[in-house]
Design an enzyme around this catalytic site. Structure first.
Site, PDB file in Angstrom:
ATOM      1  N   GLY A 264       0.786  -1.059  -0.220  1.00  0.00           N
ATOM      2  CA  GLY A 264       0.279   0.074  -0.015  1.00  0.00           C
ATOM      3  C   GLY A 264       1.270   1.109   0.039  1.00  0.00           C
TER       4      GLY A 264
ATOM      5  N   HIS B 250       4.780   2.153  -8.445  1.00  0.00           N
ATOM      6  CA  HIS B 250       3.413   1.140  -7.842  1.00  0.00           C
ATOM      7  C   HIS B 250       3.462   1.310  -9.427  1.00  0.00           C
ATOM      8  CE1 HIS B 250       4.045   1.816  -3.603  1.00  0.00           C
ATOM      9  NE2 HIS B 250       4.449  -0.030  -3.986  1.00  0.00           N
TER      10      HIS B 250
ATOM     11  N   GLY C  28       9.597  -3.981  -8.397  1.00  0.00           N
ATOM     12  CA  GLY C  28      10.198  -2.994  -8.826  1.00  0.00           C
ATOM     13  C   GLY C  28      12.172  -2.763  -8.768  1.00  0.00           C
TER      14      GLY C  28
ATOM     15  N   LYS D  15      13.884  -0.944  -7.818  1.00  0.00           N
ATOM     16  CA  LYS D  15      14.650  -0.573  -6.457  1.00  0.00           C
ATOM     17  C   LYS D  15      15.016  -1.977  -5.185  1.00  0.00           C
ATOM     18  CE  LYS D  15      12.158   2.176  -3.265  1.00  0.00           C
ATOM     19  NZ  LYS D  15      12.505   0.944  -2.376  1.00  0.00           N
ATOM     20  N   ASP D  16      13.935  -2.560  -5.323  1.00  0.00           N
ATOM     21  CA  ASP D  16      14.430  -3.494  -4.772  1.00  0.00           C
ATOM     22  C   ASP D  16      14.974  -4.735  -5.263  1.00  0.00           C
ATOM     23  OD1 ASP D  16      12.629  -2.269  -2.665  1.00  0.00           O
ATOM     24  OD2 ASP D  16      11.772  -2.990  -3.738  1.00  0.00           O
TER      25      ASP D  16
HETATM   26  O1  PAF Z   1       7.940  -4.433  -2.465  1.00  0.00           O
HETATM   27  C1  PAF Z   1       7.071  -4.946  -1.052  1.00  0.00           C
HETATM   28  O2  PAF Z   1       6.813  -4.143  -1.131  1.00  0.00           O
HETATM   29  C2  PAF Z   1       7.189  -5.875  -0.345  1.00  0.00           C
HETATM   30  O3  PAF Z   1       8.069  -6.274   0.143  1.00  0.00           O
HETATM   31  C3  PAF Z   1       6.572  -7.120  -0.770  1.00  0.00           C
HETATM   32  C4  PAF Z   1       6.316  -7.189  -2.118  1.00  0.00           C
HETATM   33  C5  PAF Z   1       4.972  -6.694  -0.948  1.00  0.00           C
HETATM   34  C6  PAF Z   1       5.887  -8.255   0.518  1.00  0.00           C
HETATM   35  O4  PAF Z   1       5.124  -7.793   0.961  1.00  0.00           O
END
Ligand code: PAF
Length: 301
Positions: free
Chosen positions: A42, A48, A158, A160-161
């Site tokens: 969220g 997103h 994304g 970024k992660d």
């Molecule tokens: O990247 C995120 O926002 C969270 O790590 C995810 C993939 C939704 C898992 O909770």
């Protein structure tokens, strides 16, 4: 992959239980439709939204999950104050033409007696995992559960992660999960700060200081384009830029191999510059992908 039969768009449907979500997905797959999932916690932003747009280009229905996953937060982290903007998120999802919002309660995802967790060995302990023990176990567990419930053909993340994506890909491969992981470019603010729900925590001074992450990555790109190949030298300059900002504190700055996430002694193949830096009390991450291309290197920030 069957052709994506795009059904007429319906208004956003909000689902709170795994059972209903599973039924909706099953119905879509029986109708030979291509299901896309964007897992989120969220507090949705343009990062997103870019994943949603990518999913809409390939999938119908598009499912967005919103679940602030307690398993991936450490005891001293921000679980209790993670931004919740459900109404705003719902309106945004509606206007983006998302089909389903899956928003389970914690008790739905982790009912009493829940005992299982997924650990992707070797990739989860370094970098983010060293600073946030157990974090990736929580991420892998919830992502696997979401994939099991939604059964997406494509699942969007994304860049970024970057470490998260590497771990999810490994899990999908190791456990023969029939979903394709799609990674999408980092979306940045006009001044270069990577978009993140946690940017909301920054006060004005911290927000200005936070641009140091992007600046340091740009400097590395410049240095690489001038022929620098030594990770030690590149990291030295990155740290210098970050440490010049009194509000920034470096957690880690590393150059690692994309596949193993181990530090490299020389740029080769595909590497990542990975940064985790506190601006005030807010921990931010960012990265750049370095790709060998003939005798030179392309750096994607
Ligand atoms: O990247 C995120 O926002 C969270 O790590 C995810 C993939 C939704 C898992 O909770």
């Amino acid at each position: 992959m069957p052709p994506n039969r795009r059904a007429k768009r319906r208004p956003l449907e909000i689902i709170h239980t795994a059972e209903w979500m599973r039924l909706a997905s099953r119905e879509a797959s029986v109708a030979a439709r291509v299901v896309g999932l964007i897992p989120t916690m969220g507090a949705l932003h343009d990062g997103h939204f870019s994943l949603i747009r990518a999913a809409r280009g390939q999938c119908s229905p598009v499912v967005v999950s919103i679940f602030v996953n307690p398993l991936q937060f450490g005891a001293n982290e921000d679980f209790g104050k993670y931004p919740l903007t459900m109404e705003k998120d719902r309106t945004a999802l509606e206007s983006l033409g998302v089909d389903y919002l899956f928003a389970p309660e914690s008790s739905e995802m982790y009912p009493p007696g829940f005992r299982t967790s997924i650990h992707v060995e070797g990739l989860s302990e370094r970098l983010e995992g060293r600073s946030r023990p157990g974090h990736f176990q929580g991420v892998a567990t919830v992502v696997l559960k979401l994939m099991e419930i939604v059964q997406p053909n494509f699942c969007y993340f994304g860049r970024k992660d970057a470490q998260q994506i590497r771990i999810v890909r490994q899990m999908v491969r190791d456990l023969d999960i029939a979903s394709e992981v799609v990674d999408c470019p980092i979306v940045r603010e006009p001044d270069g700060l990577a978009m993140s729900s946690r940017n909301e925590y920054l006060n004005n001074d911290e927000r200005v200081a936070a641009t140091g992450l992007h600046r340091s990555l740009k400097r590395a790109r410049e240095n690489i384009s001038h022929g620098e190949r030594n990770p030690g030298q590149l990291l030295g300059e990155i740290r210098e830029i970050l440490e010049r900002e009194p509000l920034l504190r470096v957690d880690y700055a590393e150059i690692v191999d994309v596949h193993t996430l181990e530090p490299v002694v020389k740029l080769r193949g595909e590497c990542l510059i990975l940064l985790a830096v506190f601006s005030g009390r807010t921990r931010l991450i960012d990265n750049a992908l370095i790709t060998e291309s003939g005798r030179s290197f392309v750096v994607t920030i």
